[in-house]
Every structure is written in structure tokens, then in C-alpha cells.
Design a protein around this motif. Structure first.
Motif, PDB file in Angstrom:
ATOM      1  N   GLY A  28       0.803  -1.212   0.000  1.00 13.13           N
ATOM      2  CA  GLY A  28       0.000   0.000   0.000  1.00 13.13           C
ATOM      3  C   GLY A  28       0.834   1.258   0.000  1.00 13.13           C
ATOM      4  O   GLY A  28       1.897   1.325  -0.591  1.00 13.13           O
ATOM      5  N   GLU A  29       0.379   2.279   0.729  1.00 13.45           N
ATOM      6  CA  GLU A  29       1.026   3.594   0.735  1.00 13.45           C
ATOM      7  C   GLU A  29       2.360   3.583   1.456  1.00 13.45           C
ATOM      8  O   GLU A  29       3.213   4.402   1.184  1.00 13.45           O
ATOM      9  N   GLN A  30       2.555   2.655   2.386  1.00  7.83           N
ATOM     10  CA  GLN A  30       3.801   2.645   3.148  1.00  7.83           C
ATOM     11  C   GLN A  30       4.998   2.428   2.234  1.00  7.83           C
ATOM     12  O   GLN A  30       6.045   3.007   2.444  1.00  7.83           O
ATOM     13  N   VAL A  31       4.837   1.618   1.198  1.00  7.57           N
ATOM     14  CA  VAL A  31       5.944   1.372   0.272  1.00  7.57           C
ATOM     15  C   VAL A  31       6.316   2.661  -0.444  1.00  7.57           C
ATOM     16  O   VAL A  31       7.481   2.992  -0.581  1.00  7.57           O
ATOM     17  N   CYS A  32       5.326   3.441  -0.861  1.00 11.94           N
ATOM     18  CA  CYS A  32       5.600   4.704  -1.552  1.00 11.94           C
ATOM     19  C   CYS A  32       6.318   5.685  -0.624  1.00 11.94           C
ATOM     20  O   CYS A  32       7.246   6.341  -1.030  1.00 11.94           O
ATOM     21  N   GLU A  33       5.843   5.769   0.635  1.00 16.66           N
ATOM     22  CA  GLU A  33       6.486   6.683   1.563  1.00 16.66           C
ATOM     23  C   GLU A  33       7.924   6.281   1.818  1.00 16.66           C
ATOM     24  O   GLU A  33       8.812   7.109   1.854  1.00 16.66           O
ATOM     25  N   LYS A  34       8.183   4.975   1.972  1.00 20.50           N
ATOM     26  CA  LYS A  34       9.540   4.514   2.236  1.00 20.50           C
ATOM     27  C   LYS A  34      10.440   4.803   1.042  1.00 20.50           C
ATOM     28  O   LYS A  34      11.543   5.290   1.199  1.00 20.50           O
ATOM     29  N   SER A  35       9.942   4.539  -0.164  1.00 20.84           N
ATOM     30  CA  SER A  35      10.779   4.774  -1.345  1.00 20.84           C
ATOM     31  C   SER A  35      11.050   6.266  -1.537  1.00 20.84           C
ATOM     32  O   SER A  35      12.114   6.644  -1.986  1.00 20.84           O
ATOM     33  N   SER A  36      10.092   7.131  -1.184  1.00 20.15           N
ATOM     34  CA  SER A  36      10.343   8.564  -1.331  1.00 20.15           C
ATOM     35  C   SER A  36      11.401   9.023  -0.325  1.00 20.15           C
ATOM     36  O   SER A  36      12.223   9.875  -0.640  1.00 20.15           O
ATOM     37  N   TRP A  37      11.403   8.464   0.902  1.00 13.50           N
ATOM     38  CA  TRP A  37      12.448   8.803   1.870  1.00 13.50           C
ATOM     39  C   TRP A  37      13.798   8.314   1.380  1.00 13.50           C
ATOM     40  O   TRP A  37      14.817   8.978   1.575  1.00 13.50           O
ATOM     41  N   ASP A  38      13.824   7.140   0.753  1.00 13.20           N
ATOM     42  CA  ASP A  38      15.074   6.630   0.197  1.00 13.20           C
ATOM     43  C   ASP A  38      15.595   7.580  -0.883  1.00 13.20           C
ATOM     44  O   ASP A  38      16.796   7.838  -0.962  1.00 13.20           O
ATOM     45  N   LEU A  39      14.692   8.095  -1.695  1.00 16.79           N
ATOM     46  CA  LEU A  39      15.093   9.026  -2.747  1.00 16.79           C
ATOM     47  C   LEU A  39      15.657  10.309  -2.150  1.00 16.79           C
ATOM     48  O   LEU A  39      16.691  10.813  -2.595  1.00 16.79           O
TER      49      LEU A  39
END
Length: 142
Positions: free
Chosen positions: A79-90
Motif C-alpha cells: 500500500g502507501e507505506q511502500v511509496c512513503e519509504k521509497s520517497s524517503w530513500d530518494l
């Protein structure tokens, strides 16, 4: 449109082209349109609990639907948690690259000694003391 394995039940029931019933679980997240003999069903904002095998069927009589295909398996993960984690990685990657670039620029400027190009050049002046006291020591006497 039926769900077949995890949570069996009807997702969308279209009794005629103008009347359709959507399952409350998909209220506001399902769009249905018809183009000739083709029906288009769009599921939006999928959640992990939406993972299932979805099958389109045509109801010949009320007791037994006639399945028109093998279905489509939908698997929703993260869900949304994956998107949030990947944006922090970016963001972290961008910060690291910026710091490395700054370090490279600082090292280059240190090696080139850029400050010498910005300092005012002192005029080439020679000062010589011609007073009697300084000449007295250098006079040759017989």
C-alpha cells in the motif's frame, strides 16, 4: 464481477446498461463503463484486503452465473507505506549526492588555492633607508 477465493461475493452487478450495484466494500473506488459489447471496470485505491481472483460472469438465470473467463488475480502488497519509504530513500540519496558534490568542490578549491586569485596584489615597491646612520656603518674608512 465476482471475487472467487479470499472473500467470495459480488463486486459489481449490472442488471441492464443503466442500472448497476456496487459492493459497499468498493463504494467510490469502482468505475464501470460500457462501450458496445465491451465493459470496462476500473478499481482504484486498492488495499491489501482487495487481493483476490476477480471473475467476470454472465448470469443466465438467478441461481447459476455462467463464468466467461478464468479471472484476473489481483495481489496488492504494501500500500502507501511502500511509496512513503521509497520517497524517503530518494531524499536520502539526493542528500548524500549533494554532500559528496560539496566535498568534491571543497577539495578542488583547496588544491587550486583559489584565494590567491581574489587577494589584492601588492605593488612591487622597494624601500631603502638612505639616512646617514644607516650609511655610516657601510662607509669604508682608511
Amino acid at each position: 464481477l465476482f471475487r472467487a477465493h479470499v472473500q467470495t461475493g459480488t463486486v459489481l452487478n449490472v442488471s441492464n446498461p443503466n442500472v448497476s450495484q456496487v459492493s459497499p466494500a468498493f463504494g467510490g473506488r469502482l468505475e464501470y463503463s460500457r462501450e458496445g459489447n465491451r465493459a470496462v471496470i476500473t478499481l482504484q485505491n486498492l488495499q491489501e484486503k482487495d487481493s483476490d481472483n476477480y471473475i467476470c460472469a454472465e448470469e443466465v438465470n438467478a441461481s447459476s452465473p455462467l463464468l466467461s473467463g478464468s479471472g484476473t488475480m489481483v495481489l496488492v502488497k504494501g500500500g502507501e507505506q511502500v511509496c512513503e519509504k521509497s520517497s524517503w530513500d530518494l531524499y536520502a540519496l539526493i542528500v548524500v549526492v549533494a554532500l559528496l558534490f560539496c566535498a568534491l568542490v571543497c577539495c578542488t578549491l583547496y588544491r587550486v588555492d583559489v584565494m590567491k586569485y581574489f587577494q589584492k596584489k601588492k605593488p612591487n615597491v622597494v624601500y631603502e633607508d638612505m639616512s646617514y646612520s644607516s650609511r655610516r656603518n657601510t662607509l669604508v674608512r682608511n
